[in-house]
Scaffold this motif. Structure first.
Motif, PDB file in Angstrom:
ATOM      1  N   ALA A   1       0.829  -1.204   0.000  1.00 49.39           N
ATOM      2  CA  ALA A   1       0.000   0.000   0.000  1.00 49.39           C
ATOM      3  C   ALA A   1       0.865   1.255   0.000  1.00 49.39           C
ATOM      4  N   LEU A   2       1.847   1.307   0.857  1.00 49.57           N
ATOM      5  CA  LEU A   2       2.709   2.491   0.925  1.00 49.57           C
ATOM      6  C   LEU A   2       3.461   2.696  -0.387  1.00 49.57           C
ATOM      7  N   THR A   3       3.900   1.603  -1.014  1.00 43.54           N
ATOM      8  CA  THR A   3       4.606   1.718  -2.288  1.00 43.54           C
ATOM      9  C   THR A   3       3.683   2.209  -3.389  1.00 43.54           C
ATOM     10  N   LEU A   4       2.518   1.582  -3.526  1.00 39.66           N
ATOM     11  CA  LEU A   4       1.586   1.979  -4.587  1.00 39.66           C
ATOM     12  C   LEU A   4       1.055   3.386  -4.379  1.00 39.66           C
ATOM     13  N   PHE A   5       0.692   3.719  -3.147  1.00 36.03           N
ATOM     14  CA  PHE A   5       0.163   5.057  -2.867  1.00 36.03           C
ATOM     15  C   PHE A   5       1.212   6.122  -3.169  1.00 36.03           C
ATOM     16  N   THR A   6       2.471   5.818  -2.852  1.00 37.13           N
ATOM     17  CA  THR A   6       3.549   6.780  -3.094  1.00 37.13           C
ATOM     18  C   THR A   6       3.822   6.938  -4.583  1.00 37.13           C
ATOM     19  N   GLU A   7       3.830   5.833  -5.305  1.00 39.33           N
ATOM     20  CA  GLU A   7       4.166   5.872  -6.731  1.00 39.33           C
ATOM     21  C   GLU A   7       3.031   6.422  -7.591  1.00 39.33           C
ATOM     22  N   ARG A   8       1.778   6.073  -7.263  1.00 42.90           N
ATOM     23  CA  ARG A   8       0.659   6.396  -8.149  1.00 42.90           C
ATOM     24  C   ARG A   8      -0.324   7.405  -7.566  1.00 42.90           C
ATOM     25  N   GLY A   9      -0.206   7.686  -6.282  1.00 40.15           N
ATOM     26  CA  GLY A   9      -1.152   8.589  -5.640  1.00 40.15           C
ATOM     27  C   GLY A   9      -2.184   7.826  -4.846  1.00 40.15           C
ATOM     28  N   PHE A  10      -2.493   8.325  -3.662  1.00 43.29           N
ATOM     29  CA  PHE A  10      -3.378   7.614  -2.740  1.00 43.29           C
ATOM     30  C   PHE A  10      -4.743   7.321  -3.376  1.00 43.29           C
ATOM     31  N   HIS A  11      -5.346   8.308  -3.999  1.00 42.11           N
ATOM     32  CA  HIS A  11      -6.712   8.152  -4.509  1.00 42.11           C
ATOM     33  C   HIS A  11      -6.749   7.454  -5.873  1.00 42.11           C
ATOM     34  N   ARG A  12      -5.605   7.239  -6.479  1.00 43.73           N
ATOM     35  CA  ARG A  12      -5.574   6.582  -7.786  1.00 43.73           C
ATOM     36  C   ARG A  12      -5.406   5.065  -7.678  1.00 43.73           C
ATOM     37  N   VAL A  13      -5.200   4.575  -6.485  1.00 45.57           N
ATOM     38  CA  VAL A  13      -5.054   3.133  -6.265  1.00 45.57           C
ATOM     39  C   VAL A  13      -6.329   2.619  -5.608  1.00 45.57           C
ATOM     40  N   THR A  14      -7.004   1.693  -6.258  1.00 45.23           N
ATOM     41  CA  THR A  14      -8.227   1.142  -5.679  1.00 45.23           C
ATOM     42  C   THR A  14      -7.887   0.018  -4.714  1.00 45.23           C
ATOM     43  N   LEU A  15      -8.847  -0.288  -3.886  1.00 48.70           N
ATOM     44  CA  LEU A  15      -8.662  -1.388  -2.945  1.00 48.70           C
ATOM     45  C   LEU A  15      -8.508  -2.710  -3.693  1.00 48.70           C
ATOM     46  N   ASP A  16      -9.227  -2.865  -4.788  1.00 49.15           N
ATOM     47  CA  ASP A  16      -9.091  -4.084  -5.594  1.00 49.15           C
ATOM     48  C   ASP A  16      -7.670  -4.226  -6.128  1.00 49.15           C
ATOM     49  N   GLU A  17      -7.104  -3.122  -6.599  1.00 45.94           N
ATOM     50  CA  GLU A  17      -5.737  -3.164  -7.138  1.00 45.94           C
ATOM     51  C   GLU A  17      -4.726  -3.513  -6.046  1.00 45.94           C
ATOM     52  N   LEU A  18      -4.922  -2.960  -4.862  1.00 39.98           N
ATOM     53  CA  LEU A  18      -4.024  -3.273  -3.757  1.00 39.98           C
ATOM     54  C   LEU A  18      -4.093  -4.750  -3.406  1.00 39.98           C
ATOM     55  N   CYS A  19      -5.305  -5.275  -3.289  1.00 36.62           N
ATOM     56  CA  CYS A  19      -5.456  -6.687  -2.936  1.00 36.62           C
ATOM     57  C   CYS A  19      -4.896  -7.597  -4.028  1.00 36.62           C
ATOM     58  N   ASP A  20      -5.092  -7.229  -5.284  1.00 30.25           N
ATOM     59  CA  ASP A  20      -4.542  -8.026  -6.377  1.00 30.25           C
ATOM     60  C   ASP A  20      -3.017  -8.039  -6.322  1.00 30.25           C
ATOM     61  N   ALA A  21      -2.417  -6.911  -5.976  1.00 36.53           N
ATOM     62  CA  ALA A  21      -0.960  -6.833  -5.920  1.00 36.53           C
ATOM     63  C   ALA A  21      -0.381  -7.731  -4.838  1.00 36.53           C
ATOM     64  N   VAL A  22      -1.158  -7.969  -3.783  1.00 40.24           N
ATOM     65  CA  VAL A  22      -0.698  -8.829  -2.688  1.00 40.24           C
ATOM     66  C   VAL A  22      -1.238 -10.251  -2.854  1.00 40.24           C
ATOM     67  N   ASP A  23      -2.071 -10.443  -3.880  1.00 41.54           N
ATOM     68  CA  ASP A  23      -2.677 -11.752  -4.137  1.00 41.54           C
ATOM     69  C   ASP A  23      -3.516 -12.205  -2.942  1.00 41.54           C
ATOM     70  N   THR A  24      -4.380 -11.299  -2.507  1.00 38.26           N
ATOM     71  CA  THR A  24      -5.276 -11.616  -1.404  1.00 38.26           C
ATOM     72  C   THR A  24      -6.647 -11.035  -1.713  1.00 38.26           C
ATOM     73  N   SER A  25      -7.626 -11.335  -0.898  1.00 36.07           N
ATOM     74  CA  SER A  25      -8.997 -10.895  -1.145  1.00 36.07           C
ATOM     75  C   SER A  25      -9.328  -9.655  -0.318  1.00 36.07           C
ATOM     76  N   LYS A  26     -10.376  -8.953  -0.738  1.00 38.51           N
ATOM     77  CA  LYS A  26     -10.849  -7.812   0.050  1.00 38.51           C
ATOM     78  C   LYS A  26     -11.359  -8.281   1.404  1.00 38.51           C
ATOM     79  N   ARG A  27     -11.915  -9.464   1.445  1.00 34.77           N
ATOM     80  CA  ARG A  27     -12.365 -10.002   2.726  1.00 34.77           C
ATOM     81  C   ARG A  27     -11.192 -10.135   3.693  1.00 34.77           C
TER      82      ARG A  27
END
Length: 219
Positions: free
Chosen positions: A32-58
């Protein structure tokens, strides 16, 4: 308010299932810290974050309540560890401010020495750019202060009718920490956890003189 992750040495002794949960949590924070820093906090969706870690929103919501929550986890974990320390710290009969300071320093000493300082600095930079993170941090600070005062009344024999002085003591500690964090964050290079502890001790030591500081008379 949740509980902080265990220190690294304690994490090694956890059952396999708990170690996996902890690794997932740490991966969510780092990613999250890497993606938010590189792309902007509001430009990264929760789905994208979970996909990057290979985990579910649940799974994400088992650990965090929001994007703001995961982005501010490094400092929030510190304050959760502070509350956990207060729950087990033995009363000494000494000044309350000393007890609070030692509890926070103990929590700081238990934070991971290697990656935690860098996480904190990235989190603070993001918070400075995103009002929603700032608002989340303010709410967390208020909740933490109330929880700390509750522990003080429950465990350290403070009169139930004395609502002002314990809250002021906690607020002074929080203010000293924020001053220490500001000066620590401005240090060149890669300041360490120990550097932050030194700045915190200096800020706490300045509290008595801050309360008696006088202004210059009008000319």
């Amino acid at each position: 308010m949740g509980t902080p992750p265990p220190p690294l040495d304690a994490a090694d002794r956890l059952p396999l299932r708990e170690r996996k949960k902890l690794r997932t949590r740490e991966a969510l924070v780092d990613t999250a810290l890497t993606l938010f820093t590189e792309r902007g906090f509001h430009r990264v969706t929760l789905d994208e974050l979970c996909d990057a870690v290979d985990t579910s929103k649940r799974t994400f919501f088992r650990h965090f309540t929001s994007k703001e929550d995961v982005a501010m986890a490094p400092l929030q974990d510190l304050w959760r560890a502070f509350l956990a320390d207060l729950e087990t710290r033995e009363p000494t009969g000494g000044p309350l401010m000393e007890l609070l300071q030692e509890a926070l320093l103990t929590a700081l000493d238990a934070a991971p020495a290697t990656d935690w300082p860098q996480r904190v600095r990235r989190s603070r930079r993001l918070a400075a750019q995103n009002p929603s993170m700032d608002a989340h941090g303010l709410r967390f600070c208020q909740d933490t202060s109330r929880a700390a005062v509750d522990v003080l009344h429950r465990r350290f024999g403070l009169p139930a009718t004395d609502a002002i002085r314990p809250r002021l003591a906690v607020d002074l500690l929080v203010a000293a920490f924020h001053c220490a964090l500001d000066s620590w964050s401005s240090l060149p290079g890669d300041p360490t956890r120990g550097n932050l502890a030194t700045h915190l001790r200096d800020a706490c030591a300045a509290l008595p003189e801050a309360l008696t500081l006088t202004t210059a008379p009008a000319s």
